[in-house]
Scaffold this active site. Structure first.
Site, short mmCIF file in Angstrom:
data_model
loop_
_atom_site.label_atom_id
_atom_site.label_comp_id
_atom_site.label_asym_id
_atom_site.label_seq_id
_atom_site.Cartn_x
_atom_site.Cartn_y
_atom_site.Cartn_z
N ASP A 1 95.87 -75.35 -21.21
CA ASP A 1 96.24 -73.86 -21.35
C ASP A 1 95.18 -73.16 -20.59
OD1 ASP A 1 98.67 -72.77 -22.34
OD2 ASP A 1 97.66 -72.07 -24.02
N ASP B 1 93.55 -82.67 -31.12
CA ASP B 1 92.66 -81.75 -30.74
C ASP B 1 91.98 -82.40 -29.49
OD1 ASP B 1 93.48 -79.50 -32.25
OD2 ASP B 1 91.79 -79.56 -33.63
N ASP C 1 99.67 -74.48 -38.21
CA ASP C 1 99.77 -75.90 -38.99
C ASP C 1 100.47 -75.77 -40.16
OD1 ASP C 1 97.45 -74.82 -39.61
OD2 ASP C 1 96.26 -76.30 -38.91
N ASP D 1 88.81 -82.54 -28.92
CA ASP D 1 87.80 -83.63 -29.10
C ASP D 1 88.08 -84.66 -30.43
OD1 ASP D 1 87.97 -80.96 -30.93
OD2 ASP D 1 86.51 -81.99 -32.09
#
Length: 784
Positions: free
Chosen positions: A179, A245, A342, A247
């Site tokens: 993105d 995610d 979420d 990380d």
């Protein structure tokens, strides 16, 4: 037994437990309002506290868990009944307004405590289910890694780990969702930013192609992470979706331990796993408590999610979770009404009658914000998003959810109003001691009979439920740190529920030197006011003719606030953080090869894994070592001090057993630094992993992050109970030690500043002339 049948049995069990709770609650409510004199109330409340402590002391609390929780609930409800009918009254308009505000904060606290007792009445422990590898039963899995502005090195590790999960390659695709390189960003008005987006676009395309992943981007940045994932869903067609995610580095067995649940339960929409972090948050880092106390998120992932799972209320946490694609499509993909997409998605899927499961095993290693400012960015997003859900998705009007599920979601969203209660409890002593407001129409004896037992019961219960994962007053510290900022953010959401926008949490930050947080100002102001309140309270205590007992209790309340604020001040002194990639403690036995001539064998992209044997042929010797910490980029090796003469030569290859891959790894290394250990009995050598080829990165990522057993052991080591008294003493100690250094620095700077300003008459006159402007500027900063 098929999981569908297990799900039905669990549903019957939940129904039975809920019915039993309903009966017991009805009995408790009937007893709460029984009127007794003050002496009898003292005997009753004291006896309950003694009974609760006895159950804990002699190990019966687990057997009588529900009874223990009901005793605490009785004390809380008894207090609220007394508070409502015997302490509220009109003593003037200002007194009445503050009384109502404080009473609302107390109601909030009791409701949250009772919801917590309900949610955690029977935490569920799930075991992994076997994975059926039959081709006709094995689901296709799409791994989605959304990214916005994260460093390429960080993304490469996550991408490589995702591709190396033990799962047939024919059934696994990994997508990098960029993105930060969208068409909108590549063609924006600013030439510099557009060039930066084009560079990122090209760099991540090359990264994905190099490792065998699939690069995806989109035209416009709409609906933040939810929009990014939903856009990607149109390009992939797997049966299951694993969201990670940027990380969150998965272990090699992530899919082996989660996909089996979906094979046995067609109505299962989610398997969520814990978010396990390997770096300190600002509290742990700045108070030097990382690895020495349970992390802040452990209470949620180790207890609360298991409690929610019992009621079929475990919800999607945005990452480290597998979702069934068909069920996700049924609700239109990831939700986008709130910025906590979420929880919103989970609520919709639960309302459709689908089930979730929570597997309490750490199967990813992630990064959390390390600076206080990035920590606040993250928590404000969570607070605003959950309040959005509270306002826009009225859970009690949402069809399809069971009553326990509604209570679970209400608990999840209502909790985030803690900033209001925390600020009111901060202001209460000031309102009484400074302004003389009368908002609590009771004497000290009545408070000891009703209020104090309720507080003690709640503390005992919290320590029983969460003591291994959250020490006493640690929650108050985290909430205090957030409250001065999140209250304003929540008020903005209440005024305009759809206004908040998604802000990406910075990760992998580093700081070159110690510094005071740029957000410290409001805490200094509040701290000064609390100290002034304490001084006024002490003066009033020695000069008052009556109500000295109430004054003393207000002083005690103020001291408690001061203890927590003192620890907050310590947190705001940011410690330097030079390493963007954290190393985690480990204990592996290995060997290091030495070059006879000191020449380093060349390692290039062209070196294939099977050619690493050529390196070993050049080694003339090996010495034993222990790997004491490790990351995907390097490690620290410990050698016996007696080997010092031998390791002056060039170290060139680390040989160690790679438990994730179940084979011996030969990892090329370069020495970065050498120093003696603290006890002088060994030599520590910091090394860098220098093979950045695809094969080399696979080896080091699996070695550092691929073994879920290491995370389980490390997690168990961090999670241990401390006890109530020792936890309170710890907070006092941490505040004294870490805030003390900041006070010394502040007063030293203040003395130097005053000396500079006052000694020179010209400078002094200018300073005095500008004083009104400075005051105005400080005021503007505070209210902003």
């Amino acid at each position: 037994m098929p999981e569908n049948k297990i799900g039905n049995l669990n549903a019957l069990k939940r129904l039975g437990v809920f019915a039993a709770w309903a009966v017991v609650v009805a009995i408790v409510l009937a007893l709460v309002s029984v009127r007794v004199d003050l002496y009898a109330q003292c005997i009753l409340a004291g006896g309950i506290i003694v009974l609760m402590q006895g159950l804990r002391k002699f190990g019966y609390v687990t057997r009588f868990r529900v009874f223990f929780l009901m005793l605490s609930a009785f004390l809380l409800l008894r207090y609220i009944w007394w508070r409502t009918f015997y302490t509220l009254g009109y003593n003037g308009l200002p007194d009445f307004i503050f009384m109502v505000l404080l009473y609302a904060a107390e109601i909030y606290g009791v409701v949250i405590a009772l919801l917590s007792y309900f949610v955690n009445v029977h935490p569920l422990d799930r075991e992994t289910l076997p994975l059926d590898m039959s081709p006709d039963k094995l689901p296709h899995v799409d791994v989605l890694i959304p990214t916005y502005n994260e460093p390429t090195d960080l993304l490469e590790v996550t991408l490589r780990a995702a591709l190396d999960m033990r799962y047939p390659g024919s059934h696994l695709k990994v997508y990098l969702l960029d993105d930060g390189g969208t068409l909108q960003k590549r063609t924006q008005a600013s030439p510099e930013k557009a060039a930066e987006a084009r560079h990122r676009h090209e760099e991540l395309q090359a990264l994905a192609a190099r490792h065998g992943g699939i690069y995806l981007t989109r035209e416009k940045n709409q609906h933040a992470k939810a929009g990014n994932v939903n856009e990607a869903l149109a390009h992939c067609h797997g049966d299951l979706v694993l969201i990670l995610d940027a990380d969150h580095v998965p272990t090699v067995d992530f899919l082996e331990k989660t996909v089996g649940f979906f094979q046995q339960d067609e109505k299962l929409y989610l398997v969520q796993t814990p978010h396990f972090f390997i770096n300190p948050d600002p509290v742990e880092k700045n108070l030097n408590m990382f690895g020495r106390m349970p992390p802040e998120n452990e209470m949620f992932y180790a207890v609360i999610q298991r409690g929610l799972d019992f009621w079929d209320g475990a919800y999607f946490c945005g990452s480290a979770a597998v979702l069934r694609r068909s069920h996700l499509d049924e609700v239109g993909g990831i939700g986008g009404v709130s910025i906590t997409e979420d929880a919103e998605t989970a609520m919709k899927l639960h309302a459709c009658g689908y089930r979730s499961a929570y597997l309490n095993e750490p199967l990813i290693s992630g990064l959390q914000p390390e600076t206080f400012s990035s920590f606040i960015v993250q928590r404000l997003r969570w607070a605003q998003g959950m309040v959005q859900l509270f306002l826009l998705k009225n859970v009690f009007r949402l069809k399809g959810l069971s009553i326990p599920q509604k209570l679970c979601y209400f608990s999840n969203t209502f909790y985030w109003f803690f900033s209001y209660a925390r600020v009111m409890l901060l202001l209460a002593p000031m309102a009484y001691l400074v302004f003389g407001l009368r908002f609590y129409n009771a004497n000290i004896s009545e408070f000891f009979a009703y209020g104090l037992p309720a507080m003690l019961g709640a503390i005992l219960t919290s320590d029983y439920l969460f003591g291994r994962y959250r020490w006493t007053l640690i929650s108050e510290l985290y909430e205090m740190l957030q409250s001065l900022f999140s209250l304003q953010a929540i008020l903005l959401v209440i005024r305009s529920p759809r206004a908040p926008s998604f802000n990406v949490t910075p990760k992998g930050e580093h700081m070159e030197e110690d510094t005071i947080s740029q957000l410290a100002g409001p805490f200094y102001v509040v701290y000064t006011l609390v100290v002034a309140t304490l001084i006024i309270g002490i003066w009033k205590f020695f000069h008052a003719d009556e109500h000295r007992d109430v004054i003393l209790s207000a002083i005690g309340w103020d001291v408690l606030n001061l203890i927590i604020l003192n620890a907050c001040i310590g947190v705001l002194y940011e410690r330097r953080q030079r390493r963007a990639t954290p190393r985690v403690p480990t204990d592996m036995v290995g060997e290091v090869g030495l070059n006879a001539d000191g020449a380093m064998p060349a390692i290039t992209e062209a070196v294939a894994p099977e050619d690493h044997s050529l390196i070993e042929e050049k080694l003339s010797d090996r010495v034993p070592c222990r790997v004491i910490d490790i990351s995907s980029g390097g490690a620290q090796l410990s050698f016996d001090a007696g080997l010092a003469p031998r390791i002056h030569k060039e170290l060139n290859c680390l040989h160690v057993f790679n438990r994730a891959l179940n084979h011996d790894s030969a990892v090329p290394i370069a020495v970065r630094n050498t120093f003696p250990s603290a006890d002088r009995k060994s030599i520590v050598v910091g090394v860098q992993f220098i093979d950045r080829s695809v094969a080399g990165l696979s080896e080091t990522v699996a070695l550092s992050s691929g073994d879920s057993r290491r995370w389980a052991d490390y997690r168990a080591h961090r999670n241990r109970s401390r006890g109530i008294a020792r936890s309170v003493l710890l907070i006092i100690q941490l505040g004294t030690v870490h805030a003390g250094g900041q006070y010394a620095l502040f007063f030293k700077g203040l003395g130097s500043y005053v000396k500079r300003r006052l000694v020179d008459p010209v400078v002094s006159s200018r300073f005095v002339a500008s004083f009104p402007y400075k005051i105005k500027k400080i005021y503007a900063y505070i209210i902003s």
